[in-house]
Motif scaffolding. Structure first.
Motif, PDB file in Angstrom:
ATOM      1  N   ALA A  27       0.833  -1.202   0.000  1.00 16.01           N
ATOM      2  CA  ALA A  27       0.000   0.000   0.000  1.00 16.01           C
ATOM      3  C   ALA A  27       0.869   1.254   0.000  1.00 16.01           C
ATOM      4  O   ALA A  27       0.601   2.205  -0.733  1.00 16.01           O
ATOM      5  N   ILE A  28       1.906   1.233   0.809  1.00 15.55           N
ATOM      6  CA  ILE A  28       2.829   2.377   0.856  1.00 15.55           C
ATOM      7  C   ILE A  28       3.458   2.603  -0.512  1.00 15.55           C
ATOM      8  O   ILE A  28       3.508   3.738  -1.004  1.00 15.55           O
ATOM      9  N   ASP A  29       3.897   1.534  -1.162  1.00 10.58           N
ATOM     10  CA  ASP A  29       4.482   1.661  -2.503  1.00 10.58           C
ATOM     11  C   ASP A  29       3.466   2.193  -3.506  1.00 10.58           C
ATOM     12  O   ASP A  29       3.779   3.073  -4.319  1.00 10.58           O
ATOM     13  N   ALA A  30       2.239   1.674  -3.453  1.00 10.85           N
ATOM     14  CA  ALA A  30       1.199   2.120  -4.380  1.00 10.85           C
ATOM     15  C   ALA A  30       0.879   3.596  -4.165  1.00 10.85           C
ATOM     16  O   ALA A  30       0.791   4.371  -5.126  1.00 10.85           O
ATOM     17  N   TYR A  31       0.693   3.992  -2.899  1.00  8.87           N
ATOM     18  CA  TYR A  31       0.410   5.394  -2.614  1.00  8.87           C
ATOM     19  C   TYR A  31       1.554   6.300  -3.064  1.00  8.87           C
ATOM     20  O   TYR A  31       1.326   7.382  -3.603  1.00  8.87           O
ATOM     21  N   GLN A  32       2.779   5.864  -2.861  1.00 13.30           N
ATOM     22  CA  GLN A  32       3.927   6.675  -3.276  1.00 13.30           C
ATOM     23  C   GLN A  32       3.943   6.848  -4.790  1.00 13.30           C
ATOM     24  O   GLN A  32       4.173   7.941  -5.302  1.00 13.30           O
ATOM     25  N   GLN A  33       3.691   5.764  -5.515  1.00 16.17           N
ATOM     26  CA  GLN A  33       3.679   5.844  -6.976  1.00 16.17           C
ATOM     27  C   GLN A  33       2.559   6.763  -7.466  1.00 16.17           C
ATOM     28  O   GLN A  33       2.767   7.569  -8.383  1.00 16.17           O
ATOM     29  N   LEU A  34       1.382   6.655  -6.857  1.00 15.65           N
ATOM     30  CA  LEU A  34       0.270   7.524  -7.252  1.00 15.65           C
ATOM     31  C   LEU A  34       0.569   8.983  -6.921  1.00 15.65           C
ATOM     32  O   LEU A  34       0.293   9.879  -7.716  1.00 15.65           O
ATOM     33  N   TYR A  35       1.161   9.212  -5.758  1.00 19.50           N
ATOM     34  CA  TYR A  35       1.521  10.577  -5.377  1.00 19.50           C
ATOM     35  C   TYR A  35       2.545  11.155  -6.357  1.00 19.50           C
ATOM     36  O   TYR A  35       2.434  12.312  -6.774  1.00 19.50           O
ATOM     37  N   ASP A  36       3.516  10.345  -6.731  1.00 23.09           N
ATOM     38  CA  ASP A  36       4.537  10.784  -7.687  1.00 23.09           C
ATOM     39  C   ASP A  36       3.942  11.118  -9.052  1.00 23.09           C
ATOM     40  O   ASP A  36       4.532  11.889  -9.812  1.00 23.09           O
ATOM     41  N   GLY A  38       1.149  12.678  -9.339  1.00 26.00           N
ATOM     42  CA  GLY A  38       0.365  13.890  -9.192  1.00 26.00           C
ATOM     43  C   GLY A  38      -0.955  13.737  -8.457  1.00 26.00           C
ATOM     44  O   GLY A  38      -1.730  14.682  -8.395  1.00 26.00           O
ATOM     45  N   TYR A  39      -1.233  12.587  -7.874  1.00 23.87           N
ATOM     46  CA  TYR A  39      -2.473  12.377  -7.147  1.00 23.87           C
ATOM     47  C   TYR A  39      -2.266  12.766  -5.683  1.00 23.87           C
ATOM     48  O   TYR A  39      -1.757  11.987  -4.881  1.00 23.87           O
ATOM     49  N   GLY A  40      -2.666  13.995  -5.349  1.00 24.69           N
ATOM     50  CA  GLY A  40      -2.417  14.557  -4.030  1.00 24.69           C
ATOM     51  C   GLY A  40      -3.023  13.762  -2.890  1.00 24.69           C
ATOM     52  O   GLY A  40      -2.410  13.623  -1.830  1.00 24.69           O
ATOM     53  N   TYR A  41      -4.221  13.253  -3.076  1.00 24.37           N
ATOM     54  CA  TYR A  41      -4.846  12.497  -1.990  1.00 24.37           C
ATOM     55  C   TYR A  41      -4.064  11.242  -1.651  1.00 24.37           C
ATOM     56  O   TYR A  41      -4.116  10.770  -0.519  1.00 24.37           O
ATOM     57  N   ALA A  42      -3.340  10.706  -2.598  1.00 21.63           N
ATOM     58  CA  ALA A  42      -2.487   9.551  -2.307  1.00 21.63           C
ATOM     59  C   ALA A  42      -1.403   9.935  -1.309  1.00 21.63           C
ATOM     60  O   ALA A  42      -0.967   9.103  -0.513  1.00 21.63           O
ATOM     61  N   GLY A  43      -0.985  11.185  -1.312  1.00 21.98           N
ATOM     62  CA  GLY A  43      -0.011  11.657  -0.334  1.00 21.98           C
ATOM     63  C   GLY A  43      -0.587  11.638   1.070  1.00 21.98           C
ATOM     64  O   GLY A  43       0.107  11.303   2.025  1.00 21.98           O
ATOM     65  N   TRP A  44      -1.871  11.983   1.197  1.00 26.02           N
ATOM     66  CA  TRP A  44      -2.517  11.914   2.507  1.00 26.02           C
ATOM     67  C   TRP A  44      -2.598  10.463   2.961  1.00 26.02           C
ATOM     68  O   TRP A  44      -2.319  10.150   4.121  1.00 26.02           O
ATOM     69  N   ALA A  45      -2.988   9.581   2.049  1.00 18.88           N
ATOM     70  CA  ALA A  45      -3.076   8.158   2.382  1.00 18.88           C
ATOM     71  C   ALA A  45      -1.701   7.608   2.750  1.00 18.88           C
ATOM     72  O   ALA A  45      -1.576   6.797   3.669  1.00 18.88           O
ATOM     73  N   LEU A  46      -0.682   8.068   2.059  1.00 17.25           N
ATOM     74  CA  LEU A  46       0.686   7.659   2.362  1.00 17.25           C
ATOM     75  C   LEU A  46       1.063   8.086   3.776  1.00 17.25           C
ATOM     76  O   LEU A  46       1.676   7.318   4.527  1.00 17.25           O
ATOM     77  N   GLY A  47       0.669   9.288   4.158  1.00 24.73           N
ATOM     78  CA  GLY A  47       0.948   9.773   5.506  1.00 24.73           C
ATOM     79  C   GLY A  47       0.274   8.928   6.570  1.00 24.73           C
ATOM     80  O   GLY A  47       0.842   8.667   7.631  1.00 24.73           O
ATOM     81  N   VAL A  48      -0.945   8.467   6.294  1.00 22.13           N
ATOM     82  CA  VAL A  48      -1.642   7.601   7.242  1.00 22.13           C
ATOM     83  C   VAL A  48      -0.974   6.230   7.279  1.00 22.13           C
ATOM     84  O   VAL A  48      -0.756   5.660   8.349  1.00 22.13           O
ATOM     85  N   ALA A  49      -0.651   5.695   6.115  1.00 21.37           N
ATOM     86  CA  ALA A  49      -0.054   4.359   6.041  1.00 21.37           C
ATOM     87  C   ALA A  49       1.301   4.308   6.746  1.00 21.37           C
ATOM     88  O   ALA A  49       1.626   3.310   7.389  1.00 21.37           O
ATOM     89  N   THR A  50       2.075   5.373   6.630  1.00 20.96           N
ATOM     90  CA  THR A  50       3.408   5.383   7.240  1.00 20.96           C
ATOM     91  C   THR A  50       3.410   5.974   8.641  1.00 20.96           C
ATOM     92  O   THR A  50       4.317   5.699   9.422  1.00 20.96           O
ATOM     93  N   GLY A  51       2.431   6.826   8.935  1.00 16.79           N
ATOM     94  CA  GLY A  51       2.409   7.520  10.218  1.00 16.79           C
ATOM     95  C   GLY A  51       3.503   8.563  10.335  1.00 16.79           C
ATOM     96  O   GLY A  51       3.848   8.990  11.436  1.00 16.79           O
ATOM     97  N   GLU A  52       4.040   9.011   9.204  1.00 15.04           N
ATOM     98  CA  GLU A  52       5.182   9.926   9.212  1.00 15.04           C
ATOM     99  C   GLU A  52       4.815  11.395   8.992  1.00 15.04           C
ATOM    100  O   GLU A  52       5.708  12.223   8.887  1.00 15.04           O
TER     101      GLU A  52
END
Length: 63
Positions: A27-36, A38-52
């Motif tokens: 999930a972290i990899d998928a969210y990172q790829q989507l964020y890269d 240009g999908y901004g909401y994937a960055g929010w999901a990435l933040g939740v998935a990583t807790g960072e």
């Protein structure tokens, strides 16, 4: 942030497989790829998935 790039059905299927196979790491990899792409909401999901991120930490504490 860049304008999002269109993703294909095959990419979505690939992301689903990645998550099914690798769980949270997938999930972290998928969210990172989507964020890269240009999908901004994937960055929010990435933040939740990583807790960072602050917002990710707040979401995790709320849950």
């Amino acid at each position: 942030m860049a304008v999002h790039q269109k993703i294909t059905r095959d990419q979505v299927v690939g992301y689903q497989r990645m998550v099914s196979r690798d769980g949270l790491a997938g999930a972290i990899d998928a969210y990172q790829q989507l964020y890269d792409q240009g999908y901004g909401y994937a960055g929010w999901a990435l933040g939740v998935a990583t807790g960072e991120t602050i917002t990710g930490q707040a979401a995790l504490e709320y849950m």
